[in-house]
Design an enzyme around this catalytic site. Structure first.
Site, mmCIF file in Angstrom:
data_model
loop_
_atom_site.group_PDB
_atom_site.id
_atom_site.type_symbol
_atom_site.label_atom_id
_atom_site.label_comp_id
_atom_site.label_asym_id
_atom_site.label_seq_id
_atom_site.Cartn_x
_atom_site.Cartn_y
_atom_site.Cartn_z
ATOM 1 N N GLU A 127 45.677 42.027 57.428
ATOM 2 C CA GLU A 127 44.962 43.004 58.246
ATOM 3 C C GLU A 127 44.064 42.316 59.272
ATOM 4 O O GLU A 127 43.522 41.238 59.026
ATOM 5 C CB GLU A 127 44.102 43.921 57.366
ATOM 6 C CG GLU A 127 44.906 44.922 56.579
ATOM 7 C CD GLU A 127 44.035 45.930 55.850
ATOM 8 O OE1 GLU A 127 44.498 47.074 55.689
ATOM 9 O OE2 GLU A 127 42.913 45.586 55.442
ATOM 10 N N LYS A 167 50.828 46.328 65.747
ATOM 11 C CA LYS A 167 50.698 45.192 64.823
ATOM 12 C C LYS A 167 51.734 44.089 65.117
ATOM 13 O O LYS A 167 51.651 42.994 64.567
ATOM 14 C CB LYS A 167 50.813 45.668 63.377
ATOM 15 C CG LYS A 167 49.626 46.522 62.947
ATOM 16 C CD LYS A 167 49.813 47.100 61.560
ATOM 17 C CE LYS A 167 48.573 47.877 61.121
ATOM 18 N NZ LYS A 167 48.267 49.046 61.967
ATOM 19 N N SER A 177 58.046 50.900 67.482
ATOM 20 C CA SER A 177 57.403 49.700 66.957
ATOM 21 C C SER A 177 55.917 49.959 66.755
ATOM 22 O O SER A 177 55.490 51.111 66.621
ATOM 23 C CB SER A 177 57.661 48.510 67.895
ATOM 24 O OG SER A 177 57.220 47.306 67.308
#
Length: 257
Positions: free
Chosen positions: A188, A53, A50
């Site tokens: 982001e 994020k 993973s």
């Protein structure tokens, strides 16, 4: 197979913001398909690679990885089969597809400018050998149901990375090669986080690996929620899909157009 390392994913943040259906199909439903197959074939250990994020996600990429994590923890908790499910989260791997250094190298070789999203943006980095070694170590530590996070040292400012690369090529930043700030893209963050609420941190026998243990959700409920999204996936607008993700991941802060 006895061991499954599941590393396949759509990982490019800005691309996935515009294609949440594809991100969900691959990153979430693809993980479910392989995990269910692992149970059927009595695989011993299943490890999902993973991302940091997935922690308090602001991107579709992070959210779809978090959904995969939630499912695997629920599956492990409800599973009578011998398969142990675990997750390893880490940051950016130097030299991997879409990573920043090959992009900077290309921009420098073309004479610039080097593009950086924001002067304060930071990221965690590790090399491919470090990443592979720590994934194997995490697998050996696992009992099942854990989320492991890797100690990636201190975050690096991307502007510093840009300066160093320009200088390594024999140029002067801002004089021979211009640096241009082009703003954070949708999804982001300025910096990545280590953990979110509800996760308790434990040490392991490896100094660079930490273990999170959190309360798994009910498997039947999670499976139904994800199947409901899948059934309507291609009838929904991107923003509608993101809002369905948020129902399962309350801490998700989607970028809505």
């Amino acid at each position: 197979p006895d061991l499954v390392f599941h590393a396949a994913a759509h990982k490019h943040v800005s691309l996935m913001e515009h294609q949440p259906a594809e991100a969900f199909k691959n990153n979430t439903m693809g993980t479910i398909a392989i995990a269910d197959m692992a149970v059927r074939h009595a695989v011993s250990h299943f490890l999902l690679v993973s991302t940091d994020k997935a922690i308090n996600p602001s991107s579709v990429m992070g959210a779809t990885k978090r959904l995969a994590e939630i499912f695997l923890q629920s599956l492990h908790a409800a599973n009578d089969a011998p398969t142990g499910f675990m997750v390893v989260r880490f940051g950016n791997v130097l030299g991997s597809s879409g990573s920043v250094i090959p992009i900077f190298e290309k921009q420098i070789n073309e004479g610039g400018p080097v593009t950086v999203t924001h002067p304060d943006v930071t990221r965690y980095f590790m090399t491919i050998p470090e990443a592979v070694g720590l994934i194997l170590q995490a697998m050996s530590q696992a009992k099942g149901g854990e989320i492991f996070t890797l100690d990636m040292g201190k975050p690096i400012k991307i502007i510093d990375l840009a300066h160093q690369l320009i200088e390594l090529h024999g140029y002067r930043p801002g004089e021979d090669i211009e640096i241009v700030f082009n703003g954070l893209k949708p999804g982001e963050k300025l910096y990545e986080e280590i953990s979110h609420k509800g996760e308790n941190l434990e040490e392991t026998n490896h100094p660079k690996i930490l273990r999170f243990v959190s309360q798994p959700a009910n498997l039947a409920e999670v499976r139904k929620q994800l199947q409901d999204i899948e059934e309507n996936l291609y009838q929904l607008e991107p923003d509608q899909i993101k809002l369905l993700f948020k129902k399962i991941i309350p801490e998700y802060q989607p970028y809505l157009s």
